[in-house]
Write a protein that holds these residues in place. Structure first.
Motif, PDB file in Angstrom:
ATOM      1  N   VAL A 203       0.081  10.563   1.660  1.00 37.08           N
ATOM      2  CA  VAL A 203      -0.185   9.163   1.319  1.00 37.08           C
ATOM      3  C   VAL A 203       0.308   8.961  -0.108  1.00 37.08           C
ATOM      4  O   VAL A 203      -0.363   9.336  -1.068  1.00 37.08           O
TER       5      VAL A 203
ATOM      6  N   GLY B 134       0.808  -1.205   0.000  1.00 36.34           N
ATOM      7  CA  GLY B 134       0.000   0.000   0.000  1.00 36.34           C
ATOM      8  C   GLY B 134       0.844   1.258   0.000  1.00 36.34           C
ATOM      9  O   GLY B 134       2.077   1.211   0.168  1.00 36.34           O
TER      10      GLY B 134
ATOM     11  N   ALA C 145     -11.150  -4.389   1.915  1.00 33.72           N
ATOM     12  CA  ALA C 145     -10.152  -3.549   2.572  1.00 33.72           C
ATOM     13  C   ALA C 145     -10.031  -3.905   4.046  1.00 33.72           C
ATOM     14  O   ALA C 145      -8.924  -3.967   4.601  1.00 33.72           O
TER      15      ALA C 145
ATOM     16  N   ALA D 123     -12.350   4.498  -1.767  1.00 33.62           N
ATOM     17  CA  ALA D 123     -12.217   4.826  -0.349  1.00 33.62           C
ATOM     18  C   ALA D 123     -13.580   4.811   0.322  1.00 33.62           C
ATOM     19  O   ALA D 123     -14.564   5.315  -0.232  1.00 33.62           O
TER      20      ALA D 123
ATOM     21  N   HIS E 114      -8.621   4.223  -7.019  1.00 40.47           N
ATOM     22  CA  HIS E 114      -8.726   4.451  -5.575  1.00 40.47           C
ATOM     23  C   HIS E 114     -10.187   4.399  -5.172  1.00 40.47           C
ATOM     24  O   HIS E 114     -10.991   5.242  -5.584  1.00 40.47           O
TER      25      HIS E 114
ATOM     26  N   GLU F 231      -5.605  -0.365   2.685  1.00 36.42           N
ATOM     27  CA  GLU F 231      -5.059   0.585   3.646  1.00 36.42           C
ATOM     28  C   GLU F 231      -6.147   0.985   4.627  1.00 36.42           C
ATOM     29  O   GLU F 231      -7.318   1.114   4.260  1.00 36.42           O
ATOM     30  N   HIS F 232      -5.733   1.194   5.886  1.00 32.54           N
ATOM     31  CA  HIS F 232      -6.685   1.575   6.933  1.00 32.54           C
ATOM     32  C   HIS F 232      -6.138   2.764   7.717  1.00 32.54           C
ATOM     33  O   HIS F 232      -5.005   2.726   8.204  1.00 32.54           O
TER      34      HIS F 232
ATOM     35  N   LEU G 274      -6.017   0.866  -4.983  1.00 38.66           N
ATOM     36  CA  LEU G 274      -6.151   0.915  -3.532  1.00 38.66           C
ATOM     37  C   LEU G 274      -7.597   0.825  -3.084  1.00 38.66           C
ATOM     38  O   LEU G 274      -8.457   1.568  -3.567  1.00 38.66           O
TER      39      LEU G 274
ATOM     40  N   HIS H 272      -3.276  12.371  -1.066  1.00 38.34           N
ATOM     41  CA  HIS H 272      -2.957  11.175  -1.833  1.00 38.34           C
ATOM     42  C   HIS H 272      -2.288  11.551  -3.148  1.00 38.34           C
ATOM     43  O   HIS H 272      -2.787  12.405  -3.889  1.00 38.34           O
TER      44      HIS H 272
ATOM     45  N   GLN I 274      -9.379   1.522   0.375  1.00 36.80           N
ATOM     46  CA  GLN I 274      -8.982   2.242   1.583  1.00 36.80           C
ATOM     47  C   GLN I 274     -10.171   2.466   2.513  1.00 36.80           C
ATOM     48  O   GLN I 274     -11.284   2.767   2.070  1.00 36.80           O
ATOM     49  N   THR I 275      -9.904   2.324   3.799  1.00 36.74           N
ATOM     50  CA  THR I 275     -10.877   2.694   4.828  1.00 36.74           C
ATOM     51  C   THR I 275     -10.336   3.882   5.608  1.00 36.74           C
ATOM     52  O   THR I 275      -9.177   3.864   6.043  1.00 36.74           O
TER      53      THR I 275
ATOM     54  N   PHE J 209      -6.106  -5.540   5.360  1.00 37.29           N
ATOM     55  CA  PHE J 209      -5.035  -4.705   5.909  1.00 37.29           C
ATOM     56  C   PHE J 209      -4.347  -5.407   7.078  1.00 37.29           C
ATOM     57  O   PHE J 209      -4.963  -6.163   7.819  1.00 37.29           O
TER      58      PHE J 209
END
Length: 402
Positions: free
Chosen positions: A138, A75, A112, A202, A200, A148-149, A172, A166, A174-175, A116
């Motif tokens: 990031v 990540g 996610a 999220a 991405h 990713e978290h 990715l 970012h 992501q949380t 992670f």
């Protein structure tokens, strides 16, 4: 280009209070937002086909590796600049603070969660007040599917500003958990300025304490596919959420922002304002705003607004505001959405005062975004965003000149 316009006044909210349904485009009734599934288990979500309500606008063919759930890539690297009182730490997935904001609401978010290994936790201590901000860069450098978290905790009675920036490249899932505790005031800015080719997705999950205030700002500029889902839940009365967003969608990009505000307790307030500009062939933006006012949430005050400015042919904006109300005892509720081209009257006014058309168009776009950018409160970030908008406008001018 797709244009969707809906309006609901505060008076109308009482008329639909008993047995109301949310509506999608064209007035088609949808299932209650309260009934949609959430789970920490990937197996509880089927692989989306694009026919599902949550995925009908998304380019699912470009998301198959994230749907698969095997997110084992490296990540993005997170580096922090902060004041001394705020802590930024790496913790294992068994840390008790993780997951307190709620369960994932779709397959990628569940993937996610399951994938992670470590999380980055930012903690603003109780009673902390400081004019400086916490900045998390990031940066990704891998195209392998990764998870990713991040968790941001604003403890009781604190005041803080946190920026997530970012960049680079990534694929990715992501949380981002946001825990705003009693009496805390937090501004969280998430900037998606990825390089070409990045994907991405999220999931921002927000929990609001009593009398807490959150200003949540999402800025999306780069990447091939960016999808940010923001879920905000109130746990006690007196809380206030501002959801602000800015996006500039270029040729071939898909930028999607989905909001869900769950008013489940009395006397809370929410405001959502998202603005986007689009240019270039295949540019596609999606904004979906869901607000649920449950039966127990008397005294709710909510409004959501989306505006889209289409700069060239070949761009498409989908905008869907939804409002579901289960009680008539509210302060007010409404939504509005509009998609269109330049305001001819504004351009005529500026050109009649000797301003060339190209400069007039720049001024209109700057004004369109300026109000939101000025609310960020971080001069360096504001200057960078205005510079990015100028660069996008340069592309428009170059294309028009050809």
């Amino acid at each position: 280009m797709t244009a969707t316009t809906e309006n609901l006044t505060t008076d109308h909210s009482r008329a639909v209070a008993d047995g109301a349904h949310s509506h999608g485009r064209g007035g088609t009734p949808e299932a209650s937002r309260a009934d949609r599934k959430s789970s920490f288990a990937l197996a509880d979500f089927v692989v989306p086909t694009g026919r599902e309500e949550d995925w009908r606008f998304s380019p699912v063919d470009r998301l198959q590796r994230l749907f698969a759930g095997a997110l084992t890539g490296a990540g993005p690297v997170v580096t922090a600049e902060k004041d001394t009182a705020v802590t930024v730490e790496r913790v294992g997935r068994d840390d008790a603070r993780l997951g307190v904001t709620g369960a994932p609401g779709d397959r990628v978010a569940a993937a996610a969660w399951e994938s992670f290994g470590e999380a980055t936790v930012v903690t603003v201590p109780r009673g902390h007040v400081d004019g400086r901000h916490t900045y998390l860069a990031v940066n990704g450098d891998s195209a392998d599917p990764a998870a990713e978290h991040l968790l941001v905790v604003a403890e009781e009675l604190s005041e803080s500003l946190v920026v997530l920036d970012h960049s680079g490249t990534a694929e990715l899932a992501q949380t981002v958990e946001v825990d705003v505790r009693d009496g805390a005031h937090l501004t969280l800015v998430s900037i998606q300025d990825w390089e070409e080719g990045a994907v991405h997705l999220a999931a921002h999950r927000i929990r609001m304490g009593r009398d807490a205030h959150l200003r949540h700002i999402v800025v999306t500029l780069g990447g091939d596919v960016v999808r940010v889902t923001t879920d905000a839940a109130f746990t006690a009365p007196g809380a206030d959420v501002e959801l602000l967003g800015l996006y500039f969608t270029d040729a071939g990009q898909h930028q999607e922002h989905r909001l869900f505000v769950d008013h489940a307790v009395p006397s809370c307030k929410s405001r959502a304002t998202y603005k986007g500009a689009l240019q270039g062939d295949g540019a596609h933006s999606v904004w979906v705003g869901d607000v649920l006012i449950r039966k127990e949430a008397e005294g709710t005050d909510t409004y959501e607004l989306n505006r889209n400015l289409v700069l060239t042919e070949g761009a498409r904006a989908d905008s869907v505001p939804n409002l579901e109300i289960e009680t008539g005892e509210i302060e007010g509720a409404g939504h509005a959405s509009a998609t269109g081209r330049f305001d001819d009257e504004q351009l005529f006014y500026l050109r009649s005062r000797g301003i060339p058309e190209a400069d007039a168009r720049r001024l209109v776009v700057r004004g369109f975004f300026a109000e939101l950018i000025n609310q960020i409160g971080v001069p360096l970030v504001q200057e960078r965003l205005m510079a990015a908008i100028e660069a996008e406008l340069d592309k428009t001018m170059e294309a028009a000149a050809r």
